[in-house]
Design a protein around this motif. Structure first.
Motif, PDB file in Angstrom:
ATOM      1  N   UNK A 105       0.844  -1.192   0.000  1.00 24.36           N
ATOM      2  CA  UNK A 105       0.000   0.000   0.000  1.00 24.36           C
ATOM      3  C   UNK A 105       0.888   1.256   0.000  1.00 24.36           C
ATOM      4  N   UNK A 106       1.933   1.215   0.837  1.00 25.57           N
ATOM      5  CA  UNK A 106       2.869   2.333   0.924  1.00 25.57           C
ATOM      6  C   UNK A 106       3.476   2.616  -0.455  1.00 25.57           C
ATOM      7  N   UNK A 107       3.905   1.556  -1.120  1.00 30.16           N
ATOM      8  CA  UNK A 107       4.507   1.737  -2.447  1.00 30.16           C
ATOM      9  C   UNK A 107       3.490   2.308  -3.421  1.00 30.16           C
ATOM     10  N   UNK A 108       2.251   1.849  -3.281  1.00 35.85           N
ATOM     11  CA  UNK A 108       1.225   2.329  -4.205  1.00 35.85           C
ATOM     12  C   UNK A 108       1.020   3.834  -4.026  1.00 35.85           C
ATOM     13  N   UNK A 109       0.890   4.257  -2.755  1.00 37.63           N
ATOM     14  CA  UNK A 109       0.655   5.691  -2.513  1.00 37.63           C
ATOM     15  C   UNK A 109       1.844   6.513  -3.010  1.00 37.63           C
ATOM     16  N   UNK A 110       3.068   5.997  -2.756  1.00 32.52           N
ATOM     17  CA  UNK A 110       4.247   6.710  -3.241  1.00 32.52           C
ATOM     18  C   UNK A 110       4.219   6.830  -4.753  1.00 32.52           C
ATOM     19  N   UNK A 111       3.773   5.759  -5.399  1.00 35.28           N
ATOM     20  CA  UNK A 111       3.701   5.778  -6.855  1.00 35.28           C
ATOM     21  C   UNK A 111       2.684   6.827  -7.322  1.00 35.28           C
ATOM     22  N   UNK A 112       1.541   6.870  -6.630  1.00 26.98           N
ATOM     23  CA  UNK A 112       0.525   7.870  -6.993  1.00 26.98           C
ATOM     24  C   UNK A 112       1.112   9.273  -6.900  1.00 26.98           C
ATOM     25  N   UNK A 113       1.829   9.552  -5.796  1.00 26.06           N
ATOM     26  CA  UNK A 113       2.429  10.879  -5.629  1.00 26.06           C
ATOM     27  C   UNK A 113       3.395  11.180  -6.774  1.00 26.06           C
ATOM     28  N   UNK A 114       4.149  10.161  -7.187  1.00 25.93           N
ATOM     29  CA  UNK A 114       5.151  10.381  -8.228  1.00 25.93           C
ATOM     30  C   UNK A 114       4.508  10.703  -9.576  1.00 25.93           C
ATOM     31  N   UNK A 115       3.370  10.082  -9.864  1.00 27.47           N
ATOM     32  CA  UNK A 115       2.774  10.248 -11.197  1.00 27.47           C
ATOM     33  C   UNK A 115       1.571  11.196 -11.177  1.00 27.47           C
ATOM     34  N   UNK A 116       1.351  11.845 -10.035  1.00 32.01           N
ATOM     35  CA  UNK A 116       0.158  12.676  -9.849  1.00 32.01           C
ATOM     36  C   UNK A 116      -0.111  13.624 -11.013  1.00 32.01           C
ATOM     37  N   UNK A 117       0.953  14.302 -11.471  1.00 34.39           N
ATOM     38  CA  UNK A 117       0.767  15.329 -12.500  1.00 34.39           C
ATOM     39  C   UNK A 117       0.354  14.754 -13.849  1.00 34.39           C
ATOM     40  N   UNK A 118       0.543  13.426 -13.991  1.00 35.00           N
ATOM     41  CA  UNK A 118       0.249  12.845 -15.297  1.00 35.00           C
ATOM     42  C   UNK A 118      -1.100  12.148 -15.353  1.00 35.00           C
ATOM     43  N   UNK A 119      -1.807  12.092 -14.237  1.00 31.64           N
ATOM     44  CA  UNK A 119      -3.066  11.343 -14.226  1.00 31.64           C
ATOM     45  C   UNK A 119      -4.149  12.067 -15.026  1.00 31.64           C
ATOM     46  N   UNK A 120      -4.909  11.298 -15.781  1.00 32.04           N
ATOM     47  CA  UNK A 120      -6.033  11.856 -16.531  1.00 32.04           C
ATOM     48  C   UNK A 120      -7.208  12.063 -15.581  1.00 32.04           C
ATOM     49  N   UNK A 121      -8.232  12.758 -16.067  1.00 35.61           N
ATOM     50  CA  UNK A 121      -9.433  12.969 -15.253  1.00 35.61           C
ATOM     51  C   UNK A 121     -10.009  11.631 -14.800  1.00 35.61           C
ATOM     52  N   UNK A 122     -10.040  10.657 -15.698  1.00 34.56           N
ATOM     53  CA  UNK A 122     -10.621   9.348 -15.379  1.00 34.56           C
ATOM     54  C   UNK A 122      -9.796   8.654 -14.294  1.00 34.56           C
ATOM     55  N   UNK A 123      -8.459   8.691 -14.476  1.00 30.67           N
ATOM     56  CA  UNK A 123      -7.594   8.026 -13.503  1.00 30.67           C
ATOM     57  C   UNK A 123      -7.698   8.677 -12.119  1.00 30.67           C
ATOM     58  N   UNK A 124      -7.713  10.014 -12.111  1.00 29.38           N
ATOM     59  CA  UNK A 124      -7.857  10.715 -10.836  1.00 29.38           C
ATOM     60  C   UNK A 124      -9.174  10.341 -10.169  1.00 29.38           C
ATOM     61  N   UNK A 125     -10.242  10.343 -10.979  1.00 26.49           N
ATOM     62  CA  UNK A 125     -11.565  10.012 -10.460  1.00 26.49           C
ATOM     63  C   UNK A 125     -11.591   8.611  -9.879  1.00 26.49           C
ATOM     64  N   UNK A 126     -10.960   7.679 -10.573  1.00 27.24           N
ATOM     65  CA  UNK A 126     -10.946   6.289 -10.111  1.00 27.24           C
ATOM     66  C   UNK A 126     -10.235   6.184  -8.767  1.00 27.24           C
ATOM     67  N   UNK A 127      -9.090   6.881  -8.636  1.00 30.32           N
ATOM     68  CA  UNK A 127      -8.337   6.837  -7.373  1.00 30.32           C
ATOM     69  C   UNK A 127      -9.173   7.432  -6.233  1.00 30.32           C
ATOM     70  N   UNK A 128      -9.830   8.569  -6.532  1.00 27.39           N
ATOM     71  CA  UNK A 128     -10.639   9.225  -5.499  1.00 27.39           C
ATOM     72  C   UNK A 128     -11.753   8.289  -5.020  1.00 27.39           C
ATOM     73  N   UNK A 129     -12.369   7.582  -5.957  1.00 30.99           N
ATOM     74  CA  UNK A 129     -13.412   6.602  -5.604  1.00 30.99           C
ATOM     75  C   UNK A 129     -12.803   5.464  -4.810  1.00 30.99           C
ATOM     76  N   UNK A 130     -11.678   4.931  -5.333  1.00 33.55           N
ATOM     77  CA  UNK A 130     -11.037   3.770  -4.704  1.00 33.55           C
ATOM     78  C   UNK A 130     -10.673   4.052  -3.248  1.00 33.55           C
ATOM     79  N   UNK A 131     -10.143   5.256  -2.971  1.00 29.43           N
ATOM     80  CA  UNK A 131      -9.714   5.579  -1.614  1.00 29.43           C
ATOM     81  C   UNK A 131     -10.837   6.168  -0.768  1.00 29.43           C
TER      82      UNK A 131
END
Lengths: 687, 687
Positions: free
Chosen positions: A192-218
């Protein structure tokens, strides 16, 4: 102080490593199906290590950044901002009506600092580099910002509280979620820690859909109300308005000043005698309708930009004055160092360009000039770095990009962007306006260039195609070089070819005798091309805010009972150059002080007279808080001049005061030199 | 030239009088039922006189205004504007996209002139008067501009072409109709003539309905299409936008900078040590979404304002420095002179204030300072007048209002407004925000003030009104002085009175023993009041445009074949202070010129080097067109310096050039003095 911080950082890294190692131990035990008691012991050891790590992180956060006395970032920031608001450097706009987020007023001292910074910018860049300064309107019609890409792409992804309608930046919410959980949830699995770190690293590149999915998932909800959030959608950051009374002409407030320069390229190029390279510059307001402004003065909705567009031949980005800055050593943070988690290192600018770390001399030259500009203002050079954009940060058209980042209580803040934007902007406006924004290069010697010549034999085509002949001829002439060479080859080998004529919407047969295709060699004296643009863009408000933080310190009052705030502004930026005090309230002293202050004003020095009866110590404290470098006191024995930071005083004949202060403020004379010329009095004990 | 014009004007007035006299003759003949042949003869004499008047008017129009060589206003304006656009002082914005009406860019020389004008404004007003400068955003929320009255009243009356939707200013169309008919229709009856004149006189006061009625009555149609027009309706001139992402916060681009100062009054007052008077100033962009911008640079949609708000005790508008300007003689055009169709006369400022023509010293002081500011820039003092607003022009709250008007090819143009706005703005914001924007005056000696004391006798009211007692008591205490004194009188004479208690919505009976009403004398040490505001407001773009016209002249080229354009800018405003030429293209000269230009730049003088091979005459012409005051030429024998307007040249040792030019540009040394110090060479013959 700095080394304390460094030790803490090292210990933090060790603890992090220990946590990761123990995590591996736990996983290995579980995988090997070891005894439950062994596993339990290993897990509790892991938890202890995580707790240690957590505490160490908190210590580090509390100590880091400010590096200013033994205070946390937040405390330090609060002190600076209290002084800034109390002394009316800057306050939220329209405060009597509750204010508007992201809008600020500069009060008298702030306004003077800003005017000084801009005047120095003009001297350092426009005047010394012979730039062409322009001044274009803020109101900009749709077509310009459509061409530049702002209408389509100048957006942030937004989510709305589904009940209250409150808006948030989707990436901010996700970022906060990840950071908070990484900090607080000590028992989080490594996965989980690695996943969150990965999200932070790629944050600027996420599309609207990807961001939305993460927001729902969490399960992220609106921070203020805990209501559910909408899906993310793009919100354009430009303030929109209508130009003229018909309501038909859509306009925006410019989000940057650069476009005003690009659309004027042709006139600027002619003004410069059709010679490259040259730079145009513009100082002015820019506007961004931020979704949720925060970080006080760093993210605001209206701000002053000072931008330079340096137009250059894309084949020759050398700079004649690069040697003047090549020996500067500054903190560079190239892409590679960032990827490998290393720290920025002091690098000689000449070496960075020679090694190709910085793409070209012109970009390197502006990095050097920007460095000199910022440290002359008073930015601490140890807290100024030039960070190269990672490949994913850079616009697709840019060829290299560096940010001048200044460290303040909010972290490292981008204050100047230095980008090689290639020919993108001029090409975009050429395409949209159909006006060619190009330059012409004259070769020093004519060059021989191979040229394709397609010549339809009109007698033949006419005879054969009759009314269609002209369209066939035009289609032949329009062939590209590969097409023409292929046709030539096939006509020679086969005698005829089938050829599609789009304007006739059919294939026709071309015979060998209908067209002559050949190559000739021509002497060419020059060529036309779209210039590249190298753009240094200065966020004046951010620079000024960082300058405030870097200039601020406190020292005990004379009685030691309280802390006095001081801004150690250099005379270049100080809002007021000197204050004039009569030592005690006395008509005679007042008159002499008034006369002195008149003379100083006439010499172009902004000065303030303080004839209030308060104690001289309090009056010094007041003027220190405004960062006034010199105080002139009139007493029975004559005139003394006091320097703010050393608190040293010299006795100066009244008639010499204006010229002495002029020399000190123009930095023609240092305070140390002044000390050798005049009698030192009282010294630090008197205040 | 000027006297030609004066003669023509006198002859025009004579002809006008003759026409009117002959009109009377015709009317008298008609009234006395004279012979038709006599009437016919008189009518044809009238027609002849009218024709003469018409031709004389045309001659006068052709000759007047420009007063610059033998050219008409239009021709002169075209010449100036051609030079301004060709040399990139100013061009329409976004030209590659066809431009936007009312938006202009300042190119490099225009931008430098503007920066110089603003720098001098800061020196002349902010620095020398110790004003508090602030810098507020352009984006302004609805509530601020609602309070200031702009949301409701900042409108122009508009009519729309009913078919094409094109918009016009209703008053402009009516004005043009009247003017055109008065000029062209020579056979118009005196009645009709008087009516149209009357319409022109009251144009600014007509309501939407009245304007609409006139447009209908005269059959005025859309000028471009001849389509019918809509009824006039108010169009708000503010650019509107939405602040933040929710779309709920209405905002506007500020139509003036003043409101940013008013809403900050409290903080400014504290910053100034709670002392009055003081002035705040602001330089910044303002925006007006004009219905149909015309007059080129004079009526634009975005412009730079420099505004001063001088806060003063309404009971004491004296100014300590008024004596410094009292002896200035300037063209004043008071209300009375305008009403009596007289001309402005040179008046001593001290006399105008003493006679009450100008309302107070502070307003007079700013008129004087504005005069000095404008003529130092280079405005011709013979074409600068201060015109008092007529009573119908002035806002209802204003107590006196003067415009600095500058004459240019468009006529007399308002460039600076100087208004005593009384306490209107601060009161409006106090009312809307509920934050008191007031000052406190401490009396030099305590004053005795009569005070009303209303004391309900609670034992009695409680006994009588029970639960309602508190509301009755509050109503009693809230009585105004006249109400209370009337009640006291009637209680004494009648023993009881009927009294309406609004909060109870009924009348109650008050007995003599329920309330004690008396007056006491108190010692008061000071009082609170809303300060008055005196506002000088400078339209920087208009001033600069008039400066261009006043600075422009032409002279024959060396060969006499063409006319060269020259701007006679003073060094204060000149965009470039000097050009450096190598006399001929030669490596050695180029190097020396480059070195000189570096030294000049280091001395803070903006300079331009011209190493093109064109003839020295052409290079001089180029630099004259930019208004560069000095040209430095490097040749085999050394260095010469040429003054632009006299074309005189002196030989100066190279090492003295930077300091000489610095002194000339700072106006520490006049050119005449320089001529006495150095050898005069060549002179006007060489170019």
């Amino acid at each position: 102080m700095a080394s304390d911080l460094e030790n803490l950082r090292l210990s933090l890294a060790e603890k992090q490593a220990a946590v990761e190692k123990q995590g591996d131990v736990v996983r290995a035990l579980k995988a090997s199906e070891a005894k439950q008691s062994d596993i339990d012991a290993a897990v509790s050891a892991l938890q202890a290590l995580k707790l240690e790590l957590h505490n160490a992180s908190k210590d580090y956060a509390a100590l880091s950044g400010a590096a200013n006395g033994n205070v946390s970032n937040e405390t330090f920031r609060k002190e600076v901002n209290n002084t800034l608001e109390r002394r009316f450097f800057i306050i939220p706009s329209f405060q009597i009506y509750g204010g508007v987020t992201g809008l600020y007023d500069y009060g008298p001292p702030g306004c003077a600092v800003k005017a000084n910074v801009l005047a120095y910018w003009r001297q350092h860049f426009v005047l010394e580099e012979g730039m062409l300064e322009v001044d274009c309107p803020c109101v900009t019609p749709h077509v310009v910002l459509k061409a530049s890409g702002h209408v389509d792409k100048f957006t942030d992804l937004m989510v709305k509280d589904e009940k209250s309608g409150q808006c948030y930046r989707a990436d901010h919410l996700l970022k906060e979620y990840c950071k908070e959980n990484l900090e607080k949830d000590l028992l989080m699995s490594t996965e989980k820690r690695d996943e969150l770190k990965h999200v932070l690293a790629v944050l600027d590149e996420l599309s609207a859909e990807e961001l939305g999915a993460k927001i729902k998932q969490y399960g992220i909800v609106a921070p203020d109300t805990k209501n559910p959030l909408s899906d993310p959608y793009p919100f354009n950051l430009m303030f929109s308005t209508l130009i003229g009374p018909t309501g038909l002409l859509q306009g925006y407030l410019r989000p940057e000043t650069a476009q005003g320069i690009f659309v004027n390229f042709k006139d600027l190029y002619y003004y410069n005698g059709t010679k490259l390279p040259f730079a145009a510059a513009q100082i002015g307001q820019a506007f961004r309708n931020e979704i949720a402004p925060r970080q006080g003065l760093l993210r605001v909705r209206e701000f002053t930009l000072a931008e330079i567009e340096h137009f250059v031949n894309p084949d020759d980005k050398s700079h004649p004055k690069f040697k003047d800055v090549a020996d500067l050593k500054l903190l560079l943070f190239p892409r590679e160092e960032q990827m490998n988690m290393k720290d920025p290192v002091p690098t000689r600018l000449g070496d960075a360009v020679a090694k190709g770390v910085i793409n070209n001399e012109t970009l390197g030259y502006f990095i050097g000039r920007t460095y000199l500009f910022l440290i002359t203002l008073g930015i601490d050079k140890l807290r100024l770095r030039f960070r190269q954009h990672l490949l994913n940060e850079m616009a697709h058209y840019a060829c290299d990009c560096w940010d001048a980042e200044i460290e303040c209580s909010y972290g490292w803040i981008e204050c100047v962007g230095l980008a090689d934007r290639s020919a993108y902007d001029l090409k975009a406006h050429t395409e949209k306006s159909k006006i060619e924004l190009i330059a012409r290069e004259k070769f020093t010697e004519p060059k021989e260039v191979e040229k394709l010549v397609i010549m339809p034999i009109k007698k033949e085509t006419g005879r054969f195609f009759k009314g269609d002949a002209r369209k066939v001829e035009e289609a032949l002439e329009a062939m590209s070089e590969p097409e023409a060479m292929e046709m030539k080859e096939r006509l020679e080998s086969e005698g005829q070819v089938s050829f599609k004529v789009c304007t006739l919407n059919k294939d026709v047969t071309i015979n060998k005798n209908m067209v002559s295709i050949s190559k000739t060699v021509e002497k060419v004296t020059g060529r036309s091309f779209t210039p590249s643009v190298i753009e240094p863009s200065f966020g004046i408000g951010r620079i000024i805010y960082c300058l405030y933080e870097h200039s601020f310190y406190t020292r005990p009052s004379k009685t030691g009972e309280e802390q006095c705030s001081v801004f150690r502004f250099s005379p270049v930026v100080a809002p007021i150059k000197c204050t004039v005090f009569p030592l005690v309230q006395k008509k005679e002293f007042d008159a002499r002080a008034t006369e002195l202050s008149k003379q100083l004003t006439r010499a172009g020095l902004s000065c303030k007279i303080d004839t209030t009866g308060t104690s001289i110590g309090k009056r010094y404290a007041r003027t220190d808080e405004l960062g006034v470098p010199f105080a002139v006191t009139v007493d029975a024995e004559g005139v003394t001049v006091r320097e703010r930071d050393s608190k040293e005083q010299i006795r100066v004949p009244a008639e010499e005061v204006p010229s002495l202060l002029k020399d000190l403020c123009d930095q023609q004379l240092s305070w140390e030199e002044a000390l050798t010329r005049y009698e030192i009095v009282g010294g630090t004990n008197t205040v």
